[in-house]
Write a protein that holds these residues in place. Sequence first.
Motif, PDB file in Angstrom:
ATOM      1  N   MET A  95       0.879  -1.169   0.000  1.00 49.45           N
ATOM      2  CA  MET A  95       0.000   0.000   0.000  1.00 49.45           C
ATOM      3  C   MET A  95       0.916   1.218   0.000  1.00 49.45           C
ATOM      4  N   LYS A  96       1.352   1.590  -1.182  1.00 47.66           N
ATOM      5  CA  LYS A  96       2.439   2.569  -1.301  1.00 47.66           C
ATOM      6  C   LYS A  96       2.056   3.909  -0.690  1.00 47.66           C
ATOM      7  N   GLY A  97       2.926   4.394   0.181  1.00 44.63           N
ATOM      8  CA  GLY A  97       2.699   5.704   0.797  1.00 44.63           C
ATOM      9  C   GLY A  97       1.895   5.652   2.070  1.00 44.63           C
ATOM     10  N   LEU A  98       1.299   4.503   2.381  1.00 44.41           N
ATOM     11  CA  LEU A  98       0.488   4.410   3.598  1.00 44.41           C
ATOM     12  C   LEU A  98       1.350   4.677   4.824  1.00 44.41           C
ATOM     13  N   LYS A  99       0.877   5.569   5.668  1.00 44.57           N
ATOM     14  CA  LYS A  99       1.622   5.872   6.885  1.00 44.57           C
ATOM     15  C   LYS A  99       0.706   5.779   8.095  1.00 44.57           C
ATOM     16  N   SER A 100       1.292   5.479   9.220  1.00 46.63           N
ATOM     17  CA  SER A 100       0.553   5.494  10.478  1.00 46.63           C
ATOM     18  C   SER A 100       1.560   5.685  11.596  1.00 46.63           C
ATOM     19  N   ALA A 101       1.046   5.859  12.806  1.00 43.23           N
ATOM     20  CA  ALA A 101       1.916   6.131  13.955  1.00 43.23           C
ATOM     21  C   ALA A 101       1.947   4.901  14.859  1.00 43.23           C
ATOM     22  N   PRO A 102       2.975   4.788  15.690  1.00 41.15           N
ATOM     23  CA  PRO A 102       3.014   3.652  16.624  1.00 41.15           C
ATOM     24  C   PRO A 102       1.819   3.703  17.573  1.00 41.15           C
ATOM     25  N   GLN A 103       1.189   2.549  17.738  1.00 40.02           N
ATOM     26  CA  GLN A 103       0.041   2.460  18.636  1.00 40.02           C
ATOM     27  C   GLN A 103       0.401   1.518  19.778  1.00 40.02           C
ATOM     28  N   HIS A 104       0.112   1.960  21.007  1.00 38.68           N
ATOM     29  CA  HIS A 104       0.384   1.145  22.184  1.00 38.68           C
ATOM     30  C   HIS A 104      -0.864   0.399  22.636  1.00 38.68           C
ATOM     31  N   ALA A 105      -0.637  -0.682  23.361  1.00 45.74           N
ATOM     32  CA  ALA A 105      -1.766  -1.460  23.880  1.00 45.74           C
ATOM     33  C   ALA A 105      -2.608  -0.604  24.824  1.00 45.74           C
ATOM     34  N   ILE A 106      -1.946   0.226  25.598  1.00 45.21           N
ATOM     35  CA  ILE A 106      -2.643   1.229  26.408  1.00 45.21           C
ATOM     36  C   ILE A 106      -1.964   2.556  26.109  1.00 45.21           C
ATOM     37  N   ALA A 107      -2.756   3.612  25.902  1.00 47.01           N
ATOM     38  CA  ALA A 107      -2.180   4.904  25.533  1.00 47.01           C
ATOM     39  C   ALA A 107      -1.121   5.310  26.549  1.00 47.01           C
ATOM     40  N   VAL A 108      -0.024   5.848  26.055  1.00 42.62           N
ATOM     41  CA  VAL A 108       1.077   6.204  26.958  1.00 42.62           C
ATOM     42  C   VAL A 108       1.023   7.696  27.311  1.00 42.62           C
ATOM     43  N   ASP A 109       1.090   8.544  26.317  1.00 39.46           N
ATOM     44  CA  ASP A 109       1.095   9.988  26.598  1.00 39.46           C
ATOM     45  C   ASP A 109      -0.223  10.666  26.233  1.00 39.46           C
ATOM     46  N   ARG A 110      -0.923  10.046  25.286  1.00 39.34           N
ATOM     47  CA  ARG A 110      -1.973  10.765  24.600  1.00 39.34           C
ATOM     48  C   ARG A 110      -3.090   9.793  24.274  1.00 39.34           C
ATOM     49  N   ALA A 111      -4.319  10.222  24.488  1.00 40.64           N
ATOM     50  CA  ALA A 111      -5.463   9.443  24.015  1.00 40.64           C
ATOM     51  C   ALA A 111      -5.951  10.082  22.727  1.00 40.64           C
ATOM     52  N   CYS A 112      -6.229   9.257  21.724  1.00 40.70           N
ATOM     53  CA  CYS A 112      -6.549   9.802  20.398  1.00 40.70           C
ATOM     54  C   CYS A 112      -7.980   9.533  19.941  1.00 40.70           C
ATOM     55  N   TRP A 113      -8.762   8.821  20.743  1.00 39.94           N
ATOM     56  CA  TRP A 113     -10.203   8.745  20.452  1.00 39.94           C
ATOM     57  C   TRP A 113     -10.946   8.431  21.738  1.00 39.94           C
ATOM     58  N   ALA A 159      -2.131  18.318  12.771  1.00 39.48           N
ATOM     59  CA  ALA A 159      -1.794  16.924  12.486  1.00 39.48           C
ATOM     60  C   ALA A 159      -1.963  16.110  13.765  1.00 39.48           C
ATOM     61  N   ILE A 160      -2.770  15.043  13.695  1.00 43.60           N
ATOM     62  CA  ILE A 160      -2.989  14.211  14.890  1.00 43.60           C
ATOM     63  C   ILE A 160      -1.665  13.616  15.356  1.00 43.60           C
ATOM     64  N   HIS A 161      -0.865  13.200  14.392  1.00 39.67           N
ATOM     65  CA  HIS A 161       0.481  12.709  14.719  1.00 39.67           C
ATOM     66  C   HIS A 161       1.479  13.669  14.065  1.00 39.67           C
ATOM     67  N   PRO A 162       1.999  14.636  14.827  1.00 47.38           N
ATOM     68  CA  PRO A 162       2.863  15.663  14.228  1.00 47.38           C
ATOM     69  C   PRO A 162       4.031  15.066  13.437  1.00 47.38           C
ATOM     70  N   ASP A 163       4.555  13.923  13.884  1.00 46.70           N
ATOM     71  CA  ASP A 163       5.681  13.322  13.175  1.00 46.70           C
ATOM     72  C   ASP A 163       5.321  12.936  11.743  1.00 46.70           C
ATOM     73  N   LEU A 164       4.037  12.714  11.486  1.00 46.73           N
ATOM     74  CA  LEU A 164       3.619  12.296  10.135  1.00 46.73           C
ATOM     75  C   LEU A 164       3.400  13.499   9.222  1.00 46.73           C
ATOM     76  N   GLY A 165       3.385  14.685   9.776  1.00 47.55           N
ATOM     77  CA  GLY A 165       3.298  15.885   8.949  1.00 47.55           C
ATOM     78  C   GLY A 165       1.881  16.346   8.689  1.00 47.55           C
ATOM     79  N   ASP A 166       1.003  15.417   8.320  1.00 46.54           N
ATOM     80  CA  ASP A 166      -0.385  15.798   8.051  1.00 46.54           C
ATOM     81  C   ASP A 166      -1.295  14.611   8.356  1.00 46.54           C
ATOM     82  N   ASN A 167      -2.573  14.778   8.049  1.00 47.42           N
ATOM     83  CA  ASN A 167      -3.547  13.730   8.381  1.00 47.42           C
ATOM     84  C   ASN A 167      -3.902  12.843   7.193  1.00 47.42           C
TER      85      ASN A 167
END
Lengths: 791, 282
Positions: A95-113, A159-167
């Motif tokens: 899936m060329k270009g597909l990006k996502s962020a590391p997801q933890h089993a339990i949120a570590v710093d941030r809850a995203c939903w 950006a929800i995940h700033p490291d990814l640059g955009d959404n």
Amino acid sequence: MSEGLSPLDRPNSYIGRAVPRPNLARLLQGRGLYVSDMTLPRMVHVAFVRSPYAHARIAGIDAGAARTAPGVVAVVTGAELAEVCTPWVGVLTHMKGLKSAPQHAIAVDRACWVGEAVAAVVATTRAEAEDAAALVEVSYEELPVVADMEAALAPDAPAIHPDLGDNLAFERKLDAGDVEAAFASADAVAQAEFVFGRHTGVTLEARAMLADWNPGEQRLTVYQGTQAPHMMQNIIAKHLGLEETQVRVVCKDVGGSFGVKVHVYADEMATAALARMLRRPVKYVADRVESFLTDIHARDHRCKGRIAVNRQGDILAFEIDDLTAIGPYSMYPRTSAIEANQVVNLVGGPYKTPNYRARARVAFTNRNVMCQYRAVGHPIACSVTEGLVDLAAREIGMDPVEIRRRNLLPDDSYPAQSASGMKFEALSHHAALDKLVAMMNYPALRAEQTDLRAKGIYRGVGLASFIEVTNPSAAFYGVGGARISSQDGASVRLDAQGAVVCHASVTEQGQGTEAILAQVVASAVGATLDKVRIILGDTDHTPYGGGTWASRAAGIGGEAAWRAGVALRENILKVAGVMLQADPSALDITEGQVIDATGQARVGLDEIARVVYFRPDTLPADFQAELIATRHYAPKAYPFAFTNGVQASWLEVDIKTGFIRLLGHWVVEDCGRILNPQLVDEQIRGGVVQGLGAALFEKCEYDARAQMLNANMADYLVPMASETPDIQIGHIETPTADSMLGAKGAGEAGTAGAAAAVVNAVNDALSPFGVRLAEIPLTPELVLKALGVVL
Amino acid sequence: MKSAAFDYVRPGTLEQALQILSERAEGARVLAGGQSLAPALNLRLAAPELLVDIGGLAQFRYIEEGADALRIGALTRHVDVERSEIVARRCPLLSRAIAHVAHPAIRNRGTLGGSLALADPAAELPACMLALDAVIHVAGPGGERRIAARDFFQGVFETALRPGEVLTGVEIGGLGPDRTYGFAELSRRRGDFAIVGLALAARRSSTALSDVRLAFFGVADRPVLARAAASALGAGDMSAARAALATDLKPVSDAQASSAMRLHLAGVLLERAFNETLEASA
């Protein structure tokens, strides 16, 4: 065997027959074994503290009061759990270009939903765990919320995940043929924006896991309601730092999956990690609110579509621009880009035109995660395609049946390829449409429609031709680097009293896999059905395989079982040949008896087993019997075994209330060789009902702060018996030549086309008013607004 | 989700029940059929310290008819009303409405008194009581009280019941051969709470309707009598009645429907319920 018959046309074959399901009495008597039924010594329960915010920094967690609450064994934060469970990223290389962020089993710093777990509370009962969870004080600092897909891609969106640059998680473009020229030369162009609500699978049994770490063995046993035990074995091992041999996944009875239970869920990974951390069995059973907040959601697309057509009714081109939003993370390991990718693959699929342009974009939002659910991408592609075809027909004044007859790929044109490059071995669009038109008595419905319109009653007919992806090869996931097996295995053994035991890697979710395998094995071996036992769902015992998803259990798992059964029959006949001093090729097995060419029963399977197991001394010294055979199967000739079909809806719209009453639904479907007609019909019916839910009822409602508003069974509307019309089903059988059985999948066809047929029927019913609806679920309010009755 | 812990008591007499409630008024909830309370407990939307299960008070499960009245005990289950020959003969509005109350499994356990005491604004039975001008009987530490339905329903899940009081039954008076009824509701699925519903009760003379009572539900925080529309209907003017709904009703907006849509649907239901009274007399 007599000549001229196919290998399936064996005497007393169970193939193609509705047979009693071997697990039915057990399940109906309440003797099933679901994860929630299980209790282990020293077992504890986990409840999760879940974020009430869609996006928030976790500033602090005070678990002091919870830790001392009655029954509490442990309170574990994301940071603590991260020491035993590594995060994951839901991407695939193809899936060329597909990006996502590391997801933890339990949120570590941030809850995203809303609903993401931020702490786990483990206690001796679930009630105590919930009591204590309420005592955990989490300090949140709210962060900007990306609430919907348009906002996600706005230039100034955070950006929800700033490291990814955009959404923008993923984008795919496709341009086939000459779309510009086709639109330029068209006599008519129709367009619409199709809107699909977010919905979810609503399995009868919620997700559940019981994980048991045995320090003495250094082994984790995971009892889970899952579609893919071997995939889970791999993932759990990988992220808990174990070898796969240290993880056993056991899947007993499962109360429905629909794709919900084929993904890696953070709370289930946390449960496995907690078992290892606490060195005792930990059980997690999602409650219904947790199901709505954390089971994958699906759909949620906005797709602009255009179609070009000439005066004669030839479709010249399709063009789409699809946008979807998947929540804050791409799901692991299948990724959340597959649905949008499928939309691009499937739009226009039933039709001849080579001109097709598409774009699909996948955005991150702060809503619950989304991923593959029954008929991934199909309902969107089908609704867009079939909605556009009907609009084109209306533009040029052509009957909806006629425009399809003119443009569907001809039944004698195979092998063929769609504009998007999908390869079709053999489809039967025209035969299916002809049969459908006859079954529903299309002319009579049109006459009734005309008569009733004169009385102010508005009824409509809607059609939807479709293709369905089944029996996927490694092209689906394996080539992208996921350790998701596209092959499956079956091992078939003759027991000492002549019974047959089959271990297989596909799984039973309530859909009848056990029945299919039993009849395939019984037929292949020559045993009677009551002598066949099926064992599934245990990575310690079954062959390695992918499990149950993408309509593959019967077509792939069934084929492996067939081949294993044929091999066992040959092995048995070698023994029989020795015992009877006959040529094995002149013998066969039927109803548990070895027969000769005259059909005379010569020796029973029980006697063969007795001799092999207890009197091997009576067999020649240079002969070793093998009363077990294992075979595997993976599709090879085609990336997918495409099926096809067509659906029709007949309904009435109350123009005063906007309410829609479904009066009839028809499906003609071609899943290749039908192994069990009853199970195929019920797969299609169940699929249709889920499609009707999408069409009229089901939607995960979110507000501007990305709070889900209807996370309960009272407010999230699933269709019930009263809302469901009779569903008539017909079949065309075009077996695939890629397997001996020739079976393709049937699990998703119903869902693929039902909503498209309903929307087309509503627009047909309301055609005197010039109404063109393209949004589902089609609520009474949408209908009344379209009619201008309310603003 | 599991319910929070609670104490449970099943008194054998009304007096015991009232005694317990007077002692534990603040933290106690009365449990009847449990069809709304049990889900609320399990969703932790309610967390009472004590459940007082009045299910053992068999004397409150009855349907009785008088000369011009019908009396129904609070613990009468929906299924009893649904199958009652007396109700069908004397007050068919309730027979019509009860079929719209949830699903058979819920009607098997849910009670009339439970539905009225809960006072869900989208429920059928409170509106029926309002349309029928029923009197609701309650018992409490201060003795028995009789409360007109129009005074009983006071808001979302709010009633005139005081702490320590128990609803014991209803009395529907003024029944006779000249009574006529209509009932209509719109819900997304069969058995769901209504988006809008209407219970209509009236008297029929040879020429017109009189004593028209239109109780709409699902439109406000409680069932609402549409008085202006009722009087227009009594005057035989349907279009004026529909127009009058705009003054009678100020419907709520929610995810199911906007206020404007509810008002429109209320008008449609008014016509349909009225037509039903015509068909019944035809």
